[in-house]
Design an enzyme around this catalytic site. Structure first.
Site, PDB file in Angstrom:
ATOM      1  N   GLY A 113       0.860  -1.187   0.000  1.00 44.36           N
ATOM      2  CA  GLY A 113       0.000   0.000   0.000  1.00 44.36           C
ATOM      3  C   GLY A 113       0.892   1.231   0.000  1.00 44.36           C
ATOM      4  O   GLY A 113       2.048   1.171  -0.440  1.00 44.36           O
ATOM      5  N   ARG A 168       0.560  -3.617  13.004  1.00 46.21           N
ATOM      6  CA  ARG A 168      -0.165  -3.840  14.252  1.00 46.21           C
ATOM      7  C   ARG A 168       0.414  -5.096  14.897  1.00 46.21           C
ATOM      8  O   ARG A 168       0.736  -6.077  14.192  1.00 46.21           O
ATOM      9  CB  ARG A 168      -1.661  -4.067  13.993  1.00 46.21           C
ATOM     10  CG  ARG A 168      -2.445  -2.813  13.678  1.00 46.21           C
ATOM     11  CD  ARG A 168      -2.604  -1.897  14.900  1.00 46.21           C
ATOM     12  NE  ARG A 168      -3.417  -0.729  14.600  1.00 46.21           N
ATOM     13  CZ  ARG A 168      -2.943   0.455  14.199  1.00 46.21           C
ATOM     14  NH1 ARG A 168      -1.634   0.623  14.043  1.00 46.21           N
ATOM     15  NH2 ARG A 168      -3.752   1.467  13.976  1.00 46.21           N
ATOM     16  N   GLU A 213      -0.356  -3.248  24.306  1.00 46.33           N
ATOM     17  CA  GLU A 213       0.485  -2.055  24.436  1.00 46.33           C
ATOM     18  C   GLU A 213       0.081  -1.278  25.684  1.00 46.33           C
ATOM     19  O   GLU A 213      -1.116  -1.023  25.854  1.00 46.33           O
ATOM     20  CB  GLU A 213       0.342  -1.178  23.192  1.00 46.33           C
ATOM     21  CG  GLU A 213       0.853  -1.896  21.949  1.00 46.33           C
ATOM     22  CD  GLU A 213       0.764  -1.071  20.662  1.00 46.33           C
ATOM     23  OE1 GLU A 213       0.314   0.094  20.718  1.00 46.33           O
ATOM     24  OE2 GLU A 213       1.148  -1.601  19.616  1.00 46.33           O
ATOM     25  N   HIS A 229       5.316   2.309  19.620  1.00 41.10           N
ATOM     26  CA  HIS A 229       4.262   2.698  18.677  1.00 41.10           C
ATOM     27  C   HIS A 229       4.394   4.182  18.278  1.00 41.10           C
ATOM     28  O   HIS A 229       3.452   4.961  18.446  1.00 41.10           O
ATOM     29  CB  HIS A 229       2.875   2.402  19.280  1.00 41.10           C
ATOM     30  CG  HIS A 229       1.805   2.269  18.222  1.00 41.10           C
ATOM     31  ND1 HIS A 229       0.720   1.436  18.337  1.00 41.10           N
ATOM     32  CD2 HIS A 229       1.655   2.875  17.014  1.00 41.10           C
ATOM     33  CE1 HIS A 229      -0.047   1.542  17.271  1.00 41.10           C
ATOM     34  NE2 HIS A 229       0.518   2.409  16.442  1.00 41.10           N
TER      35      HIS A 229
HETATM   36  C1  GLV Z   1      -1.124   4.379  14.033  1.00 38.21           C
HETATM   37  O1  GLV Z   1      -0.892   3.317  14.511  1.00 38.21           O
HETATM   38  C2  GLV Z   1      -2.030   4.584  12.964  1.00 38.21           C
HETATM   39  O2  GLV Z   1      -2.730   3.634  12.571  1.00 38.21           O
HETATM   40  O3  GLV Z   1      -2.129   5.712  12.483  1.00 38.21           O
END
Ligand code: GLV
Length: 328
Positions: free
Chosen positions: A149, A234, A263, A281
């Site tokens: 993507g 993720r 998390e 993250h």
């Molecule tokens: C962050 O994890 C997002 O999906 O923007």
């Protein structure tokens, strides 16, 4: 209702137009369920499950759930569809930031930067050692990009200059994919072949029912010996128990992770492994990207509530629901 906290610019943009209730980073679920009642818009983020319970707690006034993120796996789209709640995300504002962190982590794992830093900080560095902490180079390595993507494509662009061989998998064949393949000299392969041939595997897929535990024990067993796994997508895309085993036995050389099944990953065995580079993250989080993220997420709120076309609508069907015209 802002489920957690907004940057000041976002507070100003919404505060000029609407009455705001802003939560805080650790807002308790019960408190959110109580405070969301009667809201016209909910601004959520990946840590806030937007499910039937929360939608019911908001009630029939709720017209938009704007996710302050590009991923929206925290939102139950089906429940939103049933109630005519428009869901928005923030496509493209985090693309470059996320891709840059994926490359940062890939290089950090390749060159063992985390281990090296810990050695120096602990005073365990006895002096220059030509045999110490040998890494590997991206140059000449094979890099497999799972999911081509926007972010996967940007990763391919950024690592071009290191001179790797680039493989990718994609579920779809869009014109952008074909163009990227041609422009960047990528080779499209199946997932099994990608992991069998790649020295570095980097994940750029959404979390869905199909991609949950995409990287499981069975797939890890097919990885090239000594490969490195990078995850900025993720945490749940990877079966962490299986990953811990592969890292412990040395089947995988290293992993570099920005995301975790839980998390923060308190108590996770991953924290104890020397061959894991960890970050909290932060892939999408730069000053520039967060400014754009704020602008885009909140402009969507303003637009949807004004009945105008909005950017980032994930479920356009909801726009035709009677709730959007106040007829529910
Ligand atoms: C962050 O994890 C997002 O999906 O923007």
């Amino acid at each position: 209702m802002i489920a957690r906290r907004l940057p000041a610019a976002g507070r100003d943009l919404l505060g000029e137009r609407f009455e705001l209730d802003e939560g805080e980073l650790g807002l308790d679920r019960e408190e959110l369920l109580r405070r969301v009642r009667g809201a016209a818009a909910l601004v959520a983020d990946p840590t806030v499950p937007v499910d039937a319970e929360l939608l019911d707690a908001a009630g029939p006034t709720l017209r938009i759930a704007a996710n302050f993120a590009v991923g929206y796996d925290n939102i139950d789209l089906d429940e939103c569809r049933k109630r005519g709640v428009v869901v928005t995300n923030t496509p493209d504002v985090l693309t470059n930031a996320t891709a840059e962190l994926a490359v940062t982590l890939m290089l950090a794992a390749a060159r063992r930067v985390g281990e090296a830093e810990r050695v120096v900080r602990a005073g365990r560095w006895a002096g220059w050692d030509p045999a110490g902490l040998l890494g590997r180079e991206l140059s000449g390595a094979t890099v497999g990009i799972v999911g081509l993507g926007r972010i996967g494509t940007r990763v391919a662009e950024l690592i071009q200059c290191f001179g790797p061989e680039l493989l990718y998998t994609s579920r779809t064949t869009r014109s952008e994919t074909i163009w990227a393949e041609w422009r960047l000299g990528l080779e499209r392969v199946g997932l099994d072949e990608l992991v069998a041939r790649s020295d570095f595997v980097t994940l750029h897929v959404q979390l869905t029912l199909e991609t949950r535990h995409l990287v499981d024990e069975e797939l890890l067993a097919r990885f090239k010996a000594g490969a490195v796994l990078v995850n900025t997508s993720r945490g749940e895309v990877v079966d962490e128990d299986a990953l811990v085993s592969a890292l412990t036995t040395g089947a995988l050389r290293a992993a570099a992770l920005d995301v975790f099944a839980r998390e923060p990953p308190v108590g996770s065995p991953l924290l104890e492994l020397p061959n894991v580079v960890l970050s909290p993250h932060i892939a999408g989080m730069t000053a520039d990207s967060v400014r754009e993220l704020t602008r885009q997420a909140l402009t969507s709120v303003v637009d949807v509530l004004a009945g105008r076309a909005a950017v980032g609508v994930v479920n356009p069907d909801a726009l035709a629901h009677p709730r959007q015209r106040g007829q529910e």
